[in-house]
Write an enzyme that holds these catalytic residues in place. Sequence first.
Site, mmCIF file in Angstrom:
data_model
loop_
_atom_site.group_PDB
_atom_site.id
_atom_site.type_symbol
_atom_site.label_atom_id
_atom_site.label_comp_id
_atom_site.label_asym_id
_atom_site.label_seq_id
_atom_site.Cartn_x
_atom_site.Cartn_y
_atom_site.Cartn_z
ATOM 1 C CG ASP A 10 -1.697 1.228 1.415
ATOM 2 O OD1 ASP A 10 -2.419 1.599 0.476
ATOM 3 O OD2 ASP A 10 -1.607 1.859 2.483
ATOM 4 C CB CYS A 11 0.884 4.384 -1.702
ATOM 5 S SG CYS A 11 1.978 5.799 -1.960
ATOM 6 C CG ASP A 12 -1.952 7.511 0.445
ATOM 7 O OD1 ASP A 12 -1.017 8.280 0.205
ATOM 8 O OD2 ASP A 12 -2.916 7.351 -0.322
#
Length: 230
Positions: A10-12
């Site tokens: 995942d990024c955020d």
Amino acid sequence: MARPLCLLFDCDGTLVDSEPLLAAEMAVSLSAAGLPFRAEDYMGDFRGARFRNIVATLEAQHGQVDPDHLEVLEASMRANLNRRLATDLTPIAGATEALAALSHYPMGVVSNGPENKVRTSLATVGLTEVFGNRLFSGYTANCWKPDPCLYLHAASIMGFAAEDCIAIDDAIVGVNAALAAGMTVVHLNRFADAEETPEGAHMITSMFQLPTVISRLQKDRDRHAMLSSG
């Protein structure tokens, strides 16, 4: 030795500390649209959720907003957020170090956010070259966590079966999506005093712990492969 596992991040909130910036911009835009919303509401109740799902929840509580007005506000919010991401964003503690230690694994980013937002975020913190074009956005795939389809889409494009992937996600919606996809899941639980890791996921509280966990999971996989072949 078994084929190396594919790592899907995942990024955020997992790679970059963008959520406080996103929550602040969201609070301004949604409140301006007549949907009362505080930054802490995002961090408490909506972390990782798709923007339009948040809007739908708020509209059910406070009434419908003119779609054209909402579209303009969302565009303004995303433009303001991208400007802040390009100047104010920092990596999650330990993320850069973990990625360096795991550089021999195939890796991709799987995000509910728009692809241009993911690219801006990775560029700001110097992670563009780590992932290249292996970025999978809900807006590009037209499916969003907690539906497992986004993680399954990423695995397919990367050339891996779901059971050969490890998803690393901080948000419960992402953890549940990856579990539903049949993947091994590492939950980066940075709020362990307030958030419970779903059953079946491996919990870490810091990205500094990730390389050790991945190494153990790979060794378990190699051992199983040897026993199966023997």
